[in-house]
Design a protein around this motif. Structure first.
Motif, PDB file in Angstrom:
ATOM      1  N   ARG A 229       0.854  -1.327   0.118  1.00  0.00           N
ATOM      2  CA  ARG A 229       0.053   0.006   0.252  1.00  0.00           C
ATOM      3  C   ARG A 229       0.854   1.482   0.079  1.00  0.00           C
ATOM      4  O   ARG A 229       0.158   2.395  -0.256  1.00  0.00           O
ATOM      5  CB  ARG A 229      -0.816   0.198   1.224  1.00  0.00           C
ATOM      6  CG  ARG A 229      -2.047  -1.040   1.227  1.00  0.00           C
ATOM      7  CD  ARG A 229      -2.847  -0.993   2.452  1.00  0.00           C
ATOM      8  NE  ARG A 229      -3.873  -1.970   2.545  1.00  0.00           N
ATOM      9  CZ  ARG A 229      -5.005  -1.888   3.147  1.00  0.00           C
ATOM     10  NH1 ARG A 229      -5.331  -0.721   3.613  1.00  0.00           N
ATOM     11  NH2 ARG A 229      -5.954  -2.798   3.004  1.00  0.00           N
ATOM     12  N   PHE A 230       2.185   1.145   0.209  1.00  0.00           N
ATOM     13  CA  PHE A 230       2.869   2.325   0.484  1.00  0.00           C
ATOM     14  C   PHE A 230       4.335   2.280  -0.472  1.00  0.00           C
ATOM     15  O   PHE A 230       5.115   2.199   0.061  1.00  0.00           O
ATOM     16  CB  PHE A 230       3.411   2.624   1.879  1.00  0.00           C
ATOM     17  CG  PHE A 230       2.322   2.951   2.724  1.00  0.00           C
ATOM     18  CD1 PHE A 230       1.359   3.904   2.633  1.00  0.00           C
ATOM     19  CD2 PHE A 230       1.812   1.777   3.639  1.00  0.00           C
ATOM     20  CE1 PHE A 230       0.564   4.198   3.677  1.00  0.00           C
ATOM     21  CE2 PHE A 230       0.655   1.934   4.605  1.00  0.00           C
ATOM     22  CZ  PHE A 230      -0.040   3.253   4.408  1.00  0.00           C
ATOM     23  N   PRO A 231       4.105   2.401  -1.800  1.00  0.00           N
ATOM     24  CA  PRO A 231       5.184   2.433  -2.557  1.00  0.00           C
ATOM     25  C   PRO A 231       6.202   3.542  -2.436  1.00  0.00           C
ATOM     26  O   PRO A 231       7.276   2.948  -2.382  1.00  0.00           O
ATOM     27  CB  PRO A 231       4.697   2.570  -3.954  1.00  0.00           C
ATOM     28  CG  PRO A 231       3.460   3.300  -3.689  1.00  0.00           C
ATOM     29  CD  PRO A 231       2.727   2.628  -2.529  1.00  0.00           C
ATOM     30  N   ASP A 232       5.920   4.752  -1.648  1.00  0.00           N
ATOM     31  CA  ASP A 232       6.912   5.397  -1.424  1.00  0.00           C
ATOM     32  C   ASP A 232       7.602   5.245  -0.109  1.00  0.00           C
ATOM     33  O   ASP A 232       8.775   5.517  -0.051  1.00  0.00           O
ATOM     34  CB  ASP A 232       5.896   6.984  -1.258  1.00  0.00           C
ATOM     35  CG  ASP A 232       5.676   7.693  -2.472  1.00  0.00           C
ATOM     36  OD1 ASP A 232       6.525   7.600  -3.429  1.00  0.00           O
ATOM     37  OD2 ASP A 232       4.310   7.783  -2.488  1.00  0.00           O
TER      38      ASP A 232
ATOM     39  N   LYS B  54      12.840   0.675   1.360  1.00  0.00           N
ATOM     40  CA  LYS B  54      13.316  -0.371   0.533  1.00  0.00           C
ATOM     41  C   LYS B  54      12.530  -1.533   0.991  1.00  0.00           C
ATOM     42  O   LYS B  54      12.156  -2.316  -0.007  1.00  0.00           O
ATOM     43  CB  LYS B  54      14.741  -0.659   0.548  1.00  0.00           C
ATOM     44  CG  LYS B  54      15.683   0.475   0.208  1.00  0.00           C
ATOM     45  CD  LYS B  54      15.624   0.825  -1.236  1.00  0.00           C
ATOM     46  CE  LYS B  54      16.317   1.991  -1.755  1.00  0.00           C
ATOM     47  NZ  LYS B  54      16.286   3.471  -0.762  1.00  0.00           N
ATOM     48  N   GLY B  55      12.173  -1.735   2.216  1.00  0.00           N
ATOM     49  CA  GLY B  55      11.343  -2.778   2.588  1.00  0.00           C
ATOM     50  C   GLY B  55      11.511  -2.834   4.040  1.00  0.00           C
ATOM     51  O   GLY B  55      11.980  -2.144   4.888  1.00  0.00           O
TER      52      GLY B  55
ATOM     53  N   LYS C  66      -3.389   7.321  -7.888  1.00  0.00           N
ATOM     54  CA  LYS C  66      -2.180   7.355  -7.229  1.00  0.00           C
ATOM     55  C   LYS C  66      -1.294   8.707  -8.019  1.00  0.00           C
ATOM     56  O   LYS C  66      -1.065   8.502  -9.226  1.00  0.00           O
ATOM     57  CB  LYS C  66      -1.217   6.041  -7.226  1.00  0.00           C
ATOM     58  CG  LYS C  66      -0.585   5.908  -6.145  1.00  0.00           C
ATOM     59  CD  LYS C  66       0.377   4.535  -6.252  1.00  0.00           C
ATOM     60  CE  LYS C  66      -0.617   3.497  -5.707  1.00  0.00           C
ATOM     61  NZ  LYS C  66      -0.095   2.502  -6.176  1.00  0.00           N
ATOM     62  N   ALA C  67      -0.838   9.651  -7.147  1.00  0.00           N
ATOM     63  CA  ALA C  67      -0.313  10.588  -7.912  1.00  0.00           C
ATOM     64  C   ALA C  67       1.151  10.269  -8.090  1.00  0.00           C
ATOM     65  O   ALA C  67       1.822  10.154  -7.067  1.00  0.00           O
ATOM     66  CB  ALA C  67      -0.196  11.980  -7.254  1.00  0.00           C
ATOM     67  N   ARG C  68       1.770   9.942  -9.126  1.00  0.00           N
ATOM     68  CA  ARG C  68       3.093   9.503  -9.349  1.00  0.00           C
ATOM     69  C   ARG C  68       4.161  10.780  -8.933  1.00  0.00           C
ATOM     70  O   ARG C  68       4.104  11.665  -9.486  1.00  0.00           O
ATOM     71  CB  ARG C  68       3.516   8.654 -10.450  1.00  0.00           C
ATOM     72  CG  ARG C  68       2.725   7.405 -10.486  1.00  0.00           C
ATOM     73  CD  ARG C  68       3.647   6.388 -10.352  1.00  0.00           C
ATOM     74  NE  ARG C  68       4.452   6.779  -9.158  1.00  0.00           N
ATOM     75  CZ  ARG C  68       4.180   5.967  -7.693  1.00  0.00           C
ATOM     76  NH1 ARG C  68       3.048   5.731  -7.438  1.00  0.00           N
ATOM     77  NH2 ARG C  68       4.882   6.403  -6.708  1.00  0.00           N
ATOM     78  N   LEU C  69       4.927  10.508  -8.128  1.00  0.00           N
ATOM     79  CA  LEU C  69       5.746  11.662  -7.497  1.00  0.00           C
ATOM     80  C   LEU C  69       7.364  11.585  -8.075  1.00  0.00           C
ATOM     81  O   LEU C  69       7.838  10.381  -7.776  1.00  0.00           O
ATOM     82  CB  LEU C  69       5.547  11.742  -6.212  1.00  0.00           C
ATOM     83  CG  LEU C  69       4.144  12.241  -5.542  1.00  0.00           C
ATOM     84  CD1 LEU C  69       3.842  11.777  -4.422  1.00  0.00           C
ATOM     85  CD2 LEU C  69       3.744  13.672  -6.264  1.00  0.00           C
ATOM     86  N   LYS C  70       7.642  12.640  -8.242  1.00  0.00           N
ATOM     87  CA  LYS C  70       9.293  12.741  -8.565  1.00  0.00           C
ATOM     88  C   LYS C  70      10.104  12.892  -7.314  1.00  0.00           C
ATOM     89  O   LYS C  70       9.568  13.757  -6.546  1.00  0.00           O
ATOM     90  CB  LYS C  70       9.577  13.272  -9.605  1.00  0.00           C
ATOM     91  CG  LYS C  70       9.472  12.749 -10.885  1.00  0.00           C
ATOM     92  CD  LYS C  70       9.946  13.403 -11.996  1.00  0.00           C
ATOM     93  CE  LYS C  70       9.577  12.837 -13.598  1.00  0.00           C
ATOM     94  NZ  LYS C  70       9.688  13.841 -14.532  1.00  0.00           N
ATOM     95  N   LYS C  71      11.308  12.477  -7.095  1.00  0.00           N
ATOM     96  CA  LYS C  71      11.966  12.848  -5.909  1.00  0.00           C
ATOM     97  C   LYS C  71      12.978  14.005  -6.203  1.00  0.00           C
ATOM     98  O   LYS C  71      13.670  14.092  -7.347  1.00  0.00           O
ATOM     99  CB  LYS C  71      12.773  11.546  -5.705  1.00  0.00           C
ATOM    100  CG  LYS C  71      13.755  11.860  -4.313  1.00  0.00           C
ATOM    101  CD  LYS C  71      14.259  10.241  -4.033  1.00  0.00           C
ATOM    102  CE  LYS C  71      15.378  10.297  -3.267  1.00  0.00           C
ATOM    103  NZ  LYS C  71      16.175   9.000  -3.030  1.00  0.00           N
ATOM    104  N   VAL C  72      12.907  15.018  -5.616  1.00  0.00           N
ATOM    105  CA  VAL C  72      13.640  16.412  -5.809  1.00  0.00           C
ATOM    106  C   VAL C  72      14.083  16.549  -4.458  1.00  0.00           C
ATOM    107  O   VAL C  72      13.450  16.994  -3.472  1.00  0.00           O
ATOM    108  CB  VAL C  72      12.876  17.309  -6.221  1.00  0.00           C
ATOM    109  CG1 VAL C  72      13.745  18.580  -6.459  1.00  0.00           C
ATOM    110  CG2 VAL C  72      12.100  16.979  -7.505  1.00  0.00           C
TER     111      VAL C  72
END
Ligand SMILES: Nc1ncnc2c1ncn2[C@@H]1O[C@H](COP(=O)(O)OP(=O)(O)OP(=O)(O)O)[C@@H](O)[C@H]1O
Length: 684
Positions: free
Chosen positions: A394-397, A403-404, A635-641
């Motif tokens: 449920r929490f890909p971020d 990582k896990g 799901k809003a796909r988000l980029k990492k900045v």
């Protein structure tokens, strides 16, 4: 069913109302005639308020000596004459005529009489020795018999199942062999292990025979489904998994056998025995657990080889099980390319005896050289994904940052008062639990009923109040999760909590403990220095527990009072810096909005010992399902900045920001999470 209360551990299995059993088993309707049956249980016993101290092996020995009961010291049990066998004199000190058929678990004091199959707690045993045991004995023995509806179903399925070679169509038999990878397993092997095939369910049927007796106590059905190039197996047990305690292959073990190979699947045991001729047993629930109730059956072996599977998880499980069995007599087959699971090894024409000879001793002293570690290091390097732990569905971020979820780590979680810490941590733990992570909850602030209600709502991803007719469907599935709750409420001593956790690790193979929250283990220290010292001690105790038991501990800690306008930081965790130093991961629930990103809260990973990635991601709260996870569709796909503070802000790269309305009503059964079991589908 409530367990363990008599033995003094404030721990119970949560069993909500059991519902209709047909759907759960996923068996064809023709096999389960009659109207749906419902069994309702009441909570039988209240929570234990004054926990009794756990028994130790020394105390058990002293007690036996004081009562003139002869005993032998075994690997994990003490053996004594059974008071549950008629005509046996407890005070018979000669030991000559007494059969030592009573096995007392050295860690818990629980006993099992191999002759009468009576079992119970250490207190039950003491009660029967001291002459007040009849009630306890009866109760325990009653618990042994399978429930009537189960027996009926077991018998009906078993009678309908036939040996593979008796199938009328040779093509059908061949197809079944291919599906289950049995092309090299002979009829003779299948016959010896009494494996049958149930045509209507296209399943193999493995029997569970009563030890020593003729009766059939249960069954495991294994079905295989082709999905692309892969075959997916599904297990169904009767009785349900929580009480399915079969060591498959036990009737073929002779009293004189001193060596055994443990596998995690019945099919592996067939392959192993066929190609090596060695005694072998399959564990009832694979790598998920080794219930202590099975230990007496393994006492006779001087050497136990664990060959559980071909992944890192099997390897971890083997190491944990070896501890329980006494590592000095255990050897482990390390997973590897040339060391797959036994059935695959047979099918690939590998030499199984040779693989067994490579098994490594599970026991080594406290000091190791790199030579002993090098294979472990290689294992981790060549299985980077698995070494990173179990990934959240449920929490890909969270996967991106942490990582896990790994064994043996300590995660400290904090957030402002009332920000939703319990609600978030409940979903975070539930996610892992649905993936087979055996979880123990210590909820000191909110009652277990309320917590379970939150979890069940999150599990169903929707409000259950308005659809009570579906309650049983969800409750049945929820009940099969490897989820346990401590029955503590309010203040508790750290010693009692750690003892209970230790016990749960031993009995239920717990891999994740959630403590909500640490403040409930603090005493009434007045001075702030005393409070800080007390907290440091508690954090240290949880750290040690996590490491010693290879068990992940997630510890909720309140923050210190801070200016409301300021975001919390690692240093805001109450107390000294000990908590954040000892922790492998520090998570902070921030109750403010990220400048870029949806939601009114965000989660910050501010420490990550595994690989150092820290960052933040937004959380959207859905009030009807009490979830923070974003449904897959929106799901809003988000980029990492990375910004200057080391925080990661994100830009939506696809999807619309805020596509899910806050507090939107989610209809039950509408959009299931990808990991979410759909109750309309049959399963175990
Ligand atoms: N993001 C959110 N938005 C609105 N309400 C929320 C949110 N998260 C949780 N809640 C609700 O707020 C209430 C308190 O949540 P919860 O008990 O999880 O907070 P907590 O941080 O653990 O509280 P405490 O500081 O008392 O331990 C619950 O009723 C929950 O459903």
């Amino acid at each position: 069913m409530w367990v363990l209360l008599r033995s003094g551990y404030p721990l119970r299995i949560l069993l909500p109302l059991r519902g209709e059993w047909m759907g759960r088993r996923g068996l064809p309707r023709s096999l389960v005639p009659g109207p749906p049956r419902r069994r309702y249980r009441k909570e039988a016993l209240p929570a234990l308020e004054v926990p009794v101290l756990p028994v130790t092996a020394t105390e058990i020995r002293q007690y036996l000596r004081a009562h003139g009961i002869p005993f032998q010291d075994g690997h994990s049990c003490l053996r004594a004459p059974s008071p549950f066998v008629k005509g046996l004199q407890l005070k018979d000190q000669t030991g000559a005529t007494a059969s030592f058929s009573l096995f007392i678990d050295k860690t818990t004091g629980r006993f099992l009489c191999m002759n009468s199959l009576a079992e119970g707690s250490w207190e039950d045993f003491q009660a029967s020795v001291e002459g007040q045991g009849d009630g306890a004995r009866e109760g325990v023995l009653l618990g042994e018999a399978p429930e009537a509806e189960d027996s009926e179903e077991i018998r009906r399925i078993w009678d309908r199942a036939i040996p593979l070679w008796e199938l009328p169509e040779p093509e059908e038999a061949q197809l079944a062999r291919v599906m289950f990878g049995l092309t090299k397993v002979t009829n003779d092997t299948l016959r010896r292990y009494s494996v049958r095939y149930l045509r209507p369910a296209r399943s193999l049927v493995f029997p569970w025979f009563s030890p020593g007796g003729m009766g059939l106590r249960g069954l495991k059905l294994l079905s295989a489904e082709g999905q692309g190039n892969e075959v997916h197996y599904k297990e169904t047990t009767i009785p349900r998994p929580g009480v399915y305690c079969n060591l498959f292959g036990l009737p073929l073990i002779s009293r004189r056998d001193v060596e055994v190979v443990l596998t995690s699947r019945e099919l592996d045991s067939l392959a192993l025995n066929q190609s090596t001729g060695l005694p072998t047993l399959a564990l009832p629930r694979g790598t998920a657990c080794l219930p202590p109730a099975l230990l007496p059956y393994l006492e006779q072996f001087r050497r136990i080889v664990l060959w559980l599977g071909d992944d890192l998880r099997s390897w971890e499980a083997a190491k944990l099980f070896a501890r329980k069995l006494n590592p000095k007599r255990c050897s482990l087959v390390r997973p590897g390319d040339q060391q797959p699971r036994p059935l695959e090894a047979l099918n690939r024409g590998l030499n199984l005896s040779r693989i067994l000879r490579t098994a490594l001793p599970a026991w080594h002293k406290s000091i190791v050289s790199f030579r002993q570690l090098r294979e472990e290091v290689l294992g981790e390097l060549s299985n980077v994904e698995q070494a990173a732990g179990i990934r959240w569905n449920r929490f890909p971020d969270l996967n991106r940052l942490l990582k896990g979820h790994r064994k043996g780590e300590l995660t400290v979680f904090t957030g402002p008062t009332g920000s939703g810490k319990t609600t978030f941590i409940s979903e975070y733990a539930l996610d892992l639990c649905t993936q087979g992570v055996n979880t123990l909850w210590g909820s000191f602030e909110i009652s277990n009923v309320r917590l379970a209600r939150v979890m069940l709502t999150q599990f169903a991803v929707g409000r259950l109040e308005e659809q009570l007719d579906r309650y049983d469907e969800w409750a049945d599935r929820f009940e099969d999760l490897p989820l346990y709750f401590m029955t503590f409420h309010g203040k508790q001593s750290i010693r009692t909590v750690i003892d209970t956790m230790q016990h749960a690790v031993y009995v239920y193979d717990i891999c994740h403990v959630v403590i909500d929250n640490l403040q409930f283990m603090m005493g009434h220290e007045q001075l702030s220095t005393d409070r800080i010292a007390a907290q440091d001690y508690i954090v240290g105790a949880f750290r040690k527990f996590a490491t010693d038991n290879s068990c992940h501990v997630t510890l909720v800690i309140h923050p210190r009072k801070e200016d409301d306008d300021k975001e919390l930081q690692t240093a805001s965790i109450f107390g000294s810096a000990k908590a954040s130093q000892e922790a492998d991961n520090v998570l902070i629930l921030q109750d403010r909005k990220l400048v870029t990103g949806p939601g009114k809260r965000y989660l910050q990973v501010s420490k990550n010992r595994f690989d150092g990635d820290v960052g933040v991601f937004p959380l959207e709260f859905n009030k009807s399902s009490l979830t923070f996870s974003i449904p897959p569709k929106s799901k809003a796909r988000l980029k990492k900045v990375k910004d200057d503070n080391g925080l990661v802000t994100k830009k939506p790269s696809s999807g619309r920001k805020g596509a899910v309305p806050q507090n939107s009503e989610t209809c039950l059964g509408q959009a299931h999470h990808s990991n979410q079991p759909n109750p309309s589908k049959p399963s175990r």
